[in-house]
Design a protein around this motif. Structure first.
Motif, PDB file in Angstrom:
ATOM      1  N   LYS A  85      58.318  69.911 -12.826  1.00 23.64           N
ATOM      2  CA  LYS A  85      57.875  70.404 -14.130  1.00 23.64           C
ATOM      3  C   LYS A  85      56.433  70.886 -14.128  1.00 23.64           C
ATOM      4  CE  LYS A  85      61.867  69.918 -15.988  1.00 23.64           C
ATOM      5  NZ  LYS A  85      62.663  71.071 -16.379  1.00 23.64           N
ATOM      6  N   ALA A  86      55.661  70.545 -13.073  1.00 26.34           N
ATOM      7  CA  ALA A  86      54.289  71.040 -12.953  1.00 26.34           C
ATOM      8  C   ALA A  86      54.221  72.359 -12.187  1.00 26.34           C
ATOM      9  CB  ALA A  86      53.422  69.997 -12.252  1.00 26.34           C
ATOM     10  N   ASP A  87      55.332  72.775 -11.600  1.00 24.69           N
ATOM     11  CA  ASP A  87      55.380  73.989 -10.781  1.00 24.69           C
ATOM     12  C   ASP A  87      55.917  75.146 -11.622  1.00 24.69           C
ATOM     13  OD1 ASP A  87      56.380  76.047  -8.992  1.00 24.69           O
ATOM     14  OD2 ASP A  87      56.255  74.577  -7.365  1.00 24.69           O
ATOM     15  N   ALA A  88      55.110  76.179 -11.792  1.00 22.83           N
ATOM     16  CA  ALA A  88      55.491  77.315 -12.645  1.00 22.83           C
ATOM     17  C   ALA A  88      56.789  77.985 -12.201  1.00 22.83           C
ATOM     18  CB  ALA A  88      54.359  78.345 -12.679  1.00 22.83           C
ATOM     19  N   THR A  89      57.093  77.955 -10.916  1.00 28.10           N
ATOM     20  CA  THR A  89      58.308  78.614 -10.431  1.00 28.10           C
ATOM     21  C   THR A  89      59.544  77.729 -10.550  1.00 28.10           C
ATOM     22  OG1 THR A  89      57.941  77.899  -8.139  1.00 28.10           O
ATOM     23  CG2 THR A  89      56.995  80.018  -8.791  1.00 28.10           C
ATOM     24  N   LEU A  90      59.369  76.445 -10.792  1.00 33.02           N
ATOM     25  CA  LEU A  90      60.495  75.501 -10.847  1.00 33.02           C
ATOM     26  C   LEU A  90      60.736  74.895 -12.218  1.00 33.02           C
ATOM     27  CD1 LEU A  90      59.736  73.485  -7.568  1.00 33.02           C
ATOM     28  CD2 LEU A  90      61.310  75.421  -7.835  1.00 33.02           C
ATOM     29  N   LYS A  91      59.744  74.899 -13.077  1.00 33.19           N
ATOM     30  CA  LYS A  91      59.809  74.104 -14.302  1.00 33.19           C
ATOM     31  C   LYS A  91      60.926  74.483 -15.264  1.00 33.19           C
ATOM     32  CE  LYS A  91      56.215  76.597 -16.836  1.00 33.19           C
ATOM     33  NZ  LYS A  91      54.880  76.441 -17.421  1.00 33.19           N
ATOM     34  N   ALA A  92      61.459  75.696 -15.168  1.00 36.04           N
ATOM     35  CA  ALA A  92      62.536  76.107 -16.079  1.00 36.04           C
ATOM     36  C   ALA A  92      63.903  75.573 -15.643  1.00 36.04           C
ATOM     37  CB  ALA A  92      62.595  77.621 -16.192  1.00 36.04           C
ATOM     38  N   ILE A  93      64.001  75.043 -14.428  1.00 36.88           N
ATOM     39  CA  ILE A  93      65.276  74.499 -13.960  1.00 36.88           C
ATOM     40  C   ILE A  93      65.555  73.201 -14.722  1.00 36.88           C
ATOM     41  CG2 ILE A  93      66.602  73.597 -12.011  1.00 36.88           C
ATOM     42  CD1 ILE A  93      64.677  75.185 -10.158  1.00 36.88           C
ATOM     43  N   PRO A  94      66.700  73.104 -15.383  1.00 35.92           N
ATOM     44  CA  PRO A  94      67.022  71.863 -16.098  1.00 35.92           C
ATOM     45  C   PRO A  94      67.198  70.697 -15.123  1.00 35.92           C
ATOM     46  CG  PRO A  94      68.464  73.656 -16.790  1.00 35.92           C
ATOM     47  CD  PRO A  94      67.707  74.137 -15.604  1.00 35.92           C
ATOM     48  N   VAL A  95      66.610  69.565 -15.498  1.00 33.52           N
ATOM     49  CA  VAL A  95      66.708  68.357 -14.683  1.00 33.52           C
ATOM     50  C   VAL A  95      67.367  67.263 -15.506  1.00 33.52           C
ATOM     51  CG1 VAL A  95      65.454  66.583 -13.387  1.00 33.52           C
ATOM     52  CG2 VAL A  95      64.618  68.959 -13.379  1.00 33.52           C
ATOM     53  N   VAL A  96      68.508  66.790 -15.006  1.00 30.88           N
ATOM     54  CA  VAL A  96      69.222  65.682 -15.625  1.00 30.88           C
ATOM     55  C   VAL A  96      68.942  64.443 -14.790  1.00 30.88           C
ATOM     56  CG1 VAL A  96      71.491  64.719 -16.177  1.00 30.88           C
ATOM     57  CG2 VAL A  96      71.039  67.158 -16.556  1.00 30.88           C
ATOM     58  N   ILE A  97      68.317  63.455 -15.403  1.00 33.51           N
ATOM     59  CA  ILE A  97      68.113  62.178 -14.729  1.00 33.51           C
ATOM     60  C   ILE A  97      69.430  61.426 -14.812  1.00 33.51           C
ATOM     61  CG2 ILE A  97      66.821  60.011 -14.693  1.00 33.51           C
ATOM     62  CD1 ILE A  97      65.084  62.517 -14.082  1.00 33.51           C
ATOM     63  N   LEU A  98      69.947  61.038 -13.652  1.00 32.16           N
ATOM     64  CA  LEU A  98      71.203  60.294 -13.569  1.00 32.16           C
ATOM     65  C   LEU A  98      70.913  59.091 -12.682  1.00 32.16           C
ATOM     66  CD1 LEU A  98      74.194  60.229 -14.343  1.00 32.16           C
ATOM     67  CD2 LEU A  98      74.673  61.639 -12.334  1.00 32.16           C
TER      68      LEU A  98
END
Length: 148
Positions: A85-98
């Motif tokens: 989430k701190a990386d401008a190129t990655l932060k838009a990828i949804p992350v589901v904590i499981l």
């Protein structure tokens, strides 16, 4: 969901160190009738190398969704989430904590680091499979994902 979206396989990154949980997720997603490519990393360092396309992952696809466990060796899920989430190129990828943790502090830290969803893993197979089917249903039929 558009038919264009359905024609392209969905790229899912599973970051999980428990082989049994990985197998359960793979089986539940395979039965979900959605074309997907699964990529599995068993620790946080490998996950970040995959996401940043480093080393052997130079040609790795960008995931449409990340399923992230918190309790992992070397680099835990909270650290991975923070880096994503701190990386401008990655932060838009949804992350589901499981994860197995239902600790309030873990939930608060995950949402504080901009997790898109937090799910506590059920202990029995049928419930776990239902959770994975629900994730698939929500994220790939209800939600509009950001373009790659």
């Amino acid at each position: 969901m558009s038919t264009q979206r359905l024609a392209k396989p969905i790229e899912i990154l599973i970051v999980e160190d428990n082989p049994t949980d990985v197998l359960l997720m793979e089986e539940a997603l395979a039965n979900a009738k959605v074309l997907n490519h699964l990529h599995v990393m068993d620790d946080g360092f490998k996950a970040m190398e995959f996401l940043r396309r480093e080393g052997i992952h130079a040609k790795a696809p960008r995931p449409d969704l990340i399923l992230l466990d918190l309790n992992m060796p070397r680099k835990n899920g909270q650290e991975v989430l923070f880096e994503i989430k701190a990386d401008a190129t990655l932060k838009a990828i949804p992350v589901v904590i499981l994860t197995t943790s239902n600790a309030s502090l873990d939930v608060m830290k995950a949402y504080g680091s901009h997790a898109n969803c937090y799910i506590t893993k059920p202990v029995d197979f049928d419930s776990f499979a239902e959770v994975v089917r629900s994730i698939r249903s929500f994220w790939f039929t209800v939600v509009t994902l950001p373009p790659v």
